[in-house]
Scaffold this motif. Structure first.
Motif, PDB file in Angstrom:
ATOM      1  N   THR A  98      12.239   1.213  -1.652  1.00 40.83           N
ATOM      2  CA  THR A  98      11.565   1.790  -0.472  1.00 40.83           C
ATOM      3  C   THR A  98      10.648   2.927  -0.912  1.00 40.83           C
ATOM      4  O   THR A  98      10.660   3.354  -2.077  1.00 40.83           O
ATOM      5  N   ASP A  99       9.891   3.459   0.018  1.00 41.92           N
ATOM      6  CA  ASP A  99       8.988   4.565  -0.300  1.00 41.92           C
ATOM      7  C   ASP A  99       9.751   5.799  -0.781  1.00 41.92           C
ATOM      8  O   ASP A  99       9.318   6.507  -1.692  1.00 41.92           O
ATOM      9  N   ALA A 100      10.925   6.031  -0.164  1.00 41.86           N
ATOM     10  CA  ALA A 100      11.713   7.217  -0.525  1.00 41.86           C
ATOM     11  C   ALA A 100      12.205   7.119  -1.963  1.00 41.86           C
ATOM     12  O   ALA A 100      12.198   8.109  -2.710  1.00 41.86           O
ATOM     13  N   GLY A 101      12.630   5.934  -2.367  1.00 42.70           N
ATOM     14  CA  GLY A 101      13.106   5.759  -3.731  1.00 42.70           C
ATOM     15  C   GLY A 101      11.997   5.924  -4.754  1.00 42.70           C
ATOM     16  O   GLY A 101      12.195   6.528  -5.815  1.00 42.70           O
ATOM     17  N   LEU A 102      10.813   5.382  -4.448  1.00 47.17           N
ATOM     18  CA  LEU A 102       9.698   5.541  -5.379  1.00 47.17           C
ATOM     19  C   LEU A 102       9.289   7.002  -5.483  1.00 47.17           C
ATOM     20  O   LEU A 102       8.871   7.461  -6.552  1.00 47.17           O
ATOM     21  N   ALA A 103       9.440   7.749  -4.390  1.00 43.35           N
ATOM     22  CA  ALA A 103       9.132   9.185  -4.435  1.00 43.35           C
ATOM     23  C   ALA A 103      10.055   9.907  -5.416  1.00 43.35           C
ATOM     24  O   ALA A 103       9.639  10.853  -6.093  1.00 43.35           O
ATOM     25  N   ASP A 122       8.380  -6.835  -4.609  1.00 45.91           N
ATOM     26  CA  ASP A 122       9.536  -7.015  -3.720  1.00 45.91           C
ATOM     27  C   ASP A 122      10.465  -5.803  -3.746  1.00 45.91           C
ATOM     28  O   ASP A 122      11.679  -5.925  -3.867  1.00 45.91           O
ATOM     29  N   CYS A 123       9.879  -4.617  -3.639  1.00 48.39           N
ATOM     30  CA  CYS A 123      10.655  -3.375  -3.665  1.00 48.39           C
ATOM     31  C   CYS A 123      10.646  -2.653  -2.318  1.00 48.39           C
ATOM     32  O   CYS A 123      10.951  -1.463  -2.243  1.00 48.39           O
ATOM     33  N   MET A 124      10.235  -3.369  -1.248  1.00 46.25           N
ATOM     34  CA  MET A 124      10.266  -2.813   0.115  1.00 46.25           C
ATOM     35  C   MET A 124       9.383  -1.570   0.238  1.00 46.25           C
ATOM     36  O   MET A 124       9.759  -0.572   0.847  1.00 46.25           O
ATOM     37  N   LEU A 125       8.196  -1.645  -0.365  1.00 50.55           N
ATOM     38  CA  LEU A 125       7.291  -0.497  -0.379  1.00 50.55           C
ATOM     39  C   LEU A 125       6.325  -0.537   0.798  1.00 50.55           C
ATOM     40  O   LEU A 125       6.041  -1.591   1.358  1.00 50.55           O
ATOM     41  N   GLY A 126       5.802   0.650   1.156  1.00 50.86           N
ATOM     42  CA  GLY A 126       4.815   0.779   2.217  1.00 50.86           C
ATOM     43  C   GLY A 126       3.655   1.647   1.770  1.00 50.86           C
ATOM     44  O   GLY A 126       3.457   1.891   0.572  1.00 50.86           O
TER      45      GLY A 126
END
Length: 316
Positions: A98-103, A122-126
């Motif tokens: 998700t965006d939070a994890g990539l942050a 396929d990492c649920m990114l936005g």
């Protein structure tokens, strides 16, 4: 001893296997570590992260298919990447970042001195994630950045996010391979990407398979390939509503350009990273496609004197 390749796919990892992996990393005896789809407890994941932090021989790390499955694991991986200086290729396809994890992960990615290939398919990114990823594609004259980026199957990214990525690609002095397959891009986004390709001096491969394109997009891309000199050598348009005739015209033009490069001395060598990618159509939750393991030997350990060619190894 020459660096080895450890590849385990879709198996639960025993304590003994984890100890062997950590020992190999600490002894700088592992160049490629692939644990795609493997199941292990949080304690063992932390042990591996601590070992890879100091590994100086590790060049490719594949944790595809849900190995990095929680915020705590993302933090552990980020901490390891902050110390590690050798990893060139990182695969996290099918991880619920998700965006939070990539942050959480991004500061370590941005400061890593060797990282050139990143798979976040396929990492649920936005769109928030795209803003961070653009920072890994610095403009001309800035620091070095990614040469290969995979963002397959992230349908949460909107046209606004893709437009920002297109601008970053247009101005990047590094990126050579961009995989956007199985995202609902449509003709509008494809038009922006055509402008980015025409502006880029380095982009050689663009994968737009299954992205909702029509003949309108194909005609724009054909005009771009026909009328503007670019570095593009491969454009994937399969699984779109594009006529075979238009696809063939584009393919022929790209082939002509490649032949001209060979006659005039050839294009510069591009390091091969493609084989570490997961097929984007095989998204998280599907196990039918995973490679069966050999029951007599779960761990594949290979030693090679070919140096960098190990980076192109595929999972067995």
């Amino acid at each position: 001893m020459l660096p080895s390749s450890i590849q385990i796919s879709g198996e639960p990892l025993s304590g003994a296997e984890v100890r062997d992996i950590c020992r190999g990393l600490r002894d700088n005896a592992v160049r490629l570590l692939s644990l795609r789809g493997c199941r292990l407890c949080d304690r063992d994941f932390g042990r591996i992260c601590r070992a890879l932090a100091g590994a100086t021989s590790l060049a490719q790390l594949n944790l595809n298919l849900g190995v990095v499955s929680s915020p705590s694991r993302i933090k552990q991986l980020a901490e390891a990447l902050r110390t590690n200086r050798s990893i060139q290729s990182l695969f996290l396809h099918g991880s619920p970042l998700t965006d939070a994890g990539l942050a959480l992960l991004n500061p370590a990615l941005a400061l890593h001195p060797a990282l050139v290939a990143l798979d976040l398919g396929d990492c649920m990114l936005g769109d928030e994630a795209i803003n961070l990823i653009c920072g890994l594609l610095p403009p001309d004259g800035a620091k070095s950045g990614l040469k290969e980026l995979t963002l397959s199957a992230n349908p949460g990214i909107t046209p606004k996010g893709w437009s920002r990525l297109a601008i970053a690609v247009a101005h990047s002095s590094q990126v050579r391979v961009l995989n956007l397959d199985y995202n609902p891009l449509g003709d509008h986004v494809a038009g922006m990407l055509a402008v980015a390709v025409a502006s880029s001096r380095t982009l050689e491969v663009l994968d737009l398979e299954g992205t909702g394109l029509t003949n309108q997009s194909a005609q724009t891309l054909l005009d771009m390939v026909e009328n503007y000199p670019t570095a593009l050598r491969s454009l994937v348009l399969a699984e779109n509503s594009i006529s075979p005739e238009l696809q063939q015209q584009i393919c022929d033009l790209l082939s002509e350009g490649e032949e001209e490069e060979e006659v005039t001395g050839g294009a510069g060598d591009t390091q091969e990273w493609e084989r570490g990618r997961e097929p984007a159509a095989h998204q998280r939750g599907s196990t039918s496609w995973m490679c069966p393991s050999d029951p007599s030997s779960q761990m594949v350990l290979m030693t090679s004197g070919l140096g960098d060619s190990l980076l192109a190894e595929t999972e067995m």
